[in-house]
Design a protein around this motif. Structure first.
Motif, short mmCIF file in Angstrom:
data_model
loop_
_atom_site.label_atom_id
_atom_site.label_comp_id
_atom_site.label_asym_id
_atom_site.label_seq_id
_atom_site.Cartn_x
_atom_site.Cartn_y
_atom_site.Cartn_z
N ALA A 96 -15.84 0.38 7.09
CA ALA A 96 -14.58 0.27 6.38
C ALA A 96 -13.46 -0.07 7.36
O ALA A 96 -13.52 0.27 8.53
N LEU A 97 -12.47 -0.69 6.83
CA LEU A 97 -11.32 -1.05 7.64
C LEU A 97 -10.17 -0.07 7.45
O LEU A 97 -9.02 -0.40 7.66
N MET A 98 -10.50 1.14 7.02
CA MET A 98 -9.46 2.14 6.79
C MET A 98 -8.77 2.46 8.11
O MET A 98 -9.42 2.60 9.13
N MET A 99 -7.45 2.54 8.02
CA MET A 99 -6.68 2.77 9.24
C MET A 99 -5.48 3.65 8.94
O MET A 99 -5.04 3.72 7.79
N PRO A 100 -4.95 4.31 9.95
CA PRO A 100 -3.75 5.13 9.74
C PRO A 100 -2.56 4.24 9.37
O PRO A 100 -2.44 3.11 9.83
N VAL A 101 -1.69 4.77 8.53
CA VAL A 101 -0.48 4.07 8.14
C VAL A 101 0.58 4.26 9.22
O VAL A 101 0.70 5.34 9.81
N TRP A 102 1.33 3.20 9.50
CA TRP A 102 2.41 3.25 10.48
C TRP A 102 3.65 3.86 9.83
O TRP A 102 4.10 3.42 8.78
N ILE A 103 4.20 4.88 10.45
CA ILE A 103 5.43 5.51 9.97
C ILE A 103 6.57 4.97 10.83
O ILE A 103 6.80 5.42 11.96
N ALA A 104 7.24 3.97 10.30
CA ALA A 104 8.25 3.24 11.07
C ALA A 104 9.39 4.13 11.54
O ALA A 104 9.84 4.02 12.68
N GLY A 105 9.86 5.02 10.66
CA GLY A 105 10.99 5.89 11.02
C GLY A 105 10.70 6.81 12.18
O GLY A 105 11.61 7.26 12.88
N GLU A 106 9.41 7.10 12.41
CA GLU A 106 9.02 7.99 13.51
C GLU A 106 8.28 7.23 14.61
O GLU A 106 7.88 7.83 15.60
N ALA A 107 8.11 5.92 14.44
CA ALA A 107 7.43 5.06 15.42
C ALA A 107 6.08 5.63 15.84
O ALA A 107 5.77 5.75 17.03
N ARG A 108 5.28 6.02 14.83
CA ARG A 108 3.97 6.56 15.13
C ARG A 108 3.02 6.33 13.96
O ARG A 108 3.44 6.01 12.86
N LEU A 109 1.73 6.52 14.22
CA LEU A 109 0.72 6.45 13.17
C LEU A 109 0.65 7.78 12.45
O LEU A 109 0.79 8.84 13.06
N SER A 110 0.39 7.73 11.16
CA SER A 110 0.25 8.95 10.36
C SER A 110 -1.01 9.71 10.75
O SER A 110 -2.04 9.11 11.06
N ASP A 111 -0.91 11.01 10.71
CA ASP A 111 -2.08 11.86 10.96
C ASP A 111 -2.94 12.04 9.72
O ASP A 111 -4.10 12.40 9.81
N SER A 112 -2.36 11.79 8.54
CA SER A 112 -3.09 12.08 7.31
C SER A 112 -3.18 10.93 6.31
O SER A 112 -4.14 10.85 5.56
N LEU A 113 -2.24 10.02 6.30
CA LEU A 113 -2.23 8.92 5.33
C LEU A 113 -2.98 7.72 5.88
O LEU A 113 -2.73 7.28 7.01
N ARG A 114 -3.93 7.19 5.09
CA ARG A 114 -4.74 6.06 5.50
C ARG A 114 -4.54 4.89 4.54
O ARG A 114 -4.23 5.07 3.38
N SER A 115 -4.77 3.70 5.03
CA SER A 115 -4.66 2.48 4.24
C SER A 115 -5.98 1.73 4.28
O SER A 115 -6.61 1.63 5.33
N LEU A 116 -6.38 1.20 3.13
CA LEU A 116 -7.58 0.38 3.04
C LEU A 116 -7.14 -1.00 2.60
O LEU A 116 -6.64 -1.18 1.48
N PRO A 117 -7.27 -2.01 3.44
CA PRO A 117 -6.74 -3.34 3.14
C PRO A 117 -7.35 -3.97 1.87
O PRO A 117 -8.51 -3.75 1.55
N LEU A 118 -6.54 -4.75 1.22
CA LEU A 118 -6.94 -5.50 0.04
C LEU A 118 -7.76 -6.72 0.47
O LEU A 118 -7.36 -7.45 1.38
N VAL A 119 -8.92 -6.93 -0.17
CA VAL A 119 -9.73 -8.11 0.16
C VAL A 119 -9.74 -9.15 -0.95
O VAL A 119 -10.02 -10.32 -0.69
N LEU A 120 -9.42 -8.74 -2.17
CA LEU A 120 -9.45 -9.69 -3.29
C LEU A 120 -8.52 -9.22 -4.39
O LEU A 120 -8.47 -8.03 -4.70
N MET A 121 -7.80 -10.17 -4.97
CA MET A 121 -6.92 -9.89 -6.10
C MET A 121 -7.12 -11.01 -7.12
O MET A 121 -7.35 -12.17 -6.74
N ASP A 122 -7.01 -10.69 -8.40
CA ASP A 122 -7.21 -11.67 -9.45
C ASP A 122 -6.38 -12.94 -9.23
O ASP A 122 -6.88 -14.06 -9.40
N SER A 123 -5.14 -12.78 -8.82
CA SER A 123 -4.27 -13.94 -8.61
C SER A 123 -4.76 -14.87 -7.50
O SER A 123 -4.46 -16.06 -7.52
#
Length: 98
Positions: A1-28
């Motif tokens: 999986a390409l799951m990765m930590p979310v970047w918290i811009a206001g704190e200039a760091r990666l999240s310890d708990s929130l993850r993002s899984l990139p989109l590979v396909l959308m109907d449009s």
């Protein structure tokens, strides 16, 4: 999986708990942006499903609910996508009510 930590811009760091899984396909991608015919759309769906199966990965796919309306007519390819997931033994987590 390409799951990765979310970047918290206001704190200039990666999240310890929130993850993002990139989109590979959308109907449009299949209907609006590339204007593919039915065979090309299904070939593209198969490509991504095959890749997910081969690598044993996870992916995010978006199919908007509004496109099931007859004005769009995109429901058949959604069913093709679901059938492809089932045929490959890939579990799909669907939104409630689907």
């Amino acid at each position: 999986a390409l799951m990765m930590p979310v970047w918290i811009a206001g704190e200039a760091r990666l999240s310890d708990s929130l993850r993002s899984l990139p989109l590979v396909l959308m109907d449009s991608h299949l209907y609006d942006y590339q204007l593919l015919d039915a065979d090309a759309r299904r070939s593209k769906i198969d490509y991504y499903l095959d890749e997910i199966e081969i690598v044993g990965g996870e992916a995010t796919i978006v199919w908007h609910q509004r496109v099931f309306h007859p004005d769009y007519g995109w429901g058949e390819d959604y069913q093709y996508l679901l059938d492809g997931l089932a045929a490959r033994g890939i579990a799909a987590e669907l939104p409630p009510g689907l």
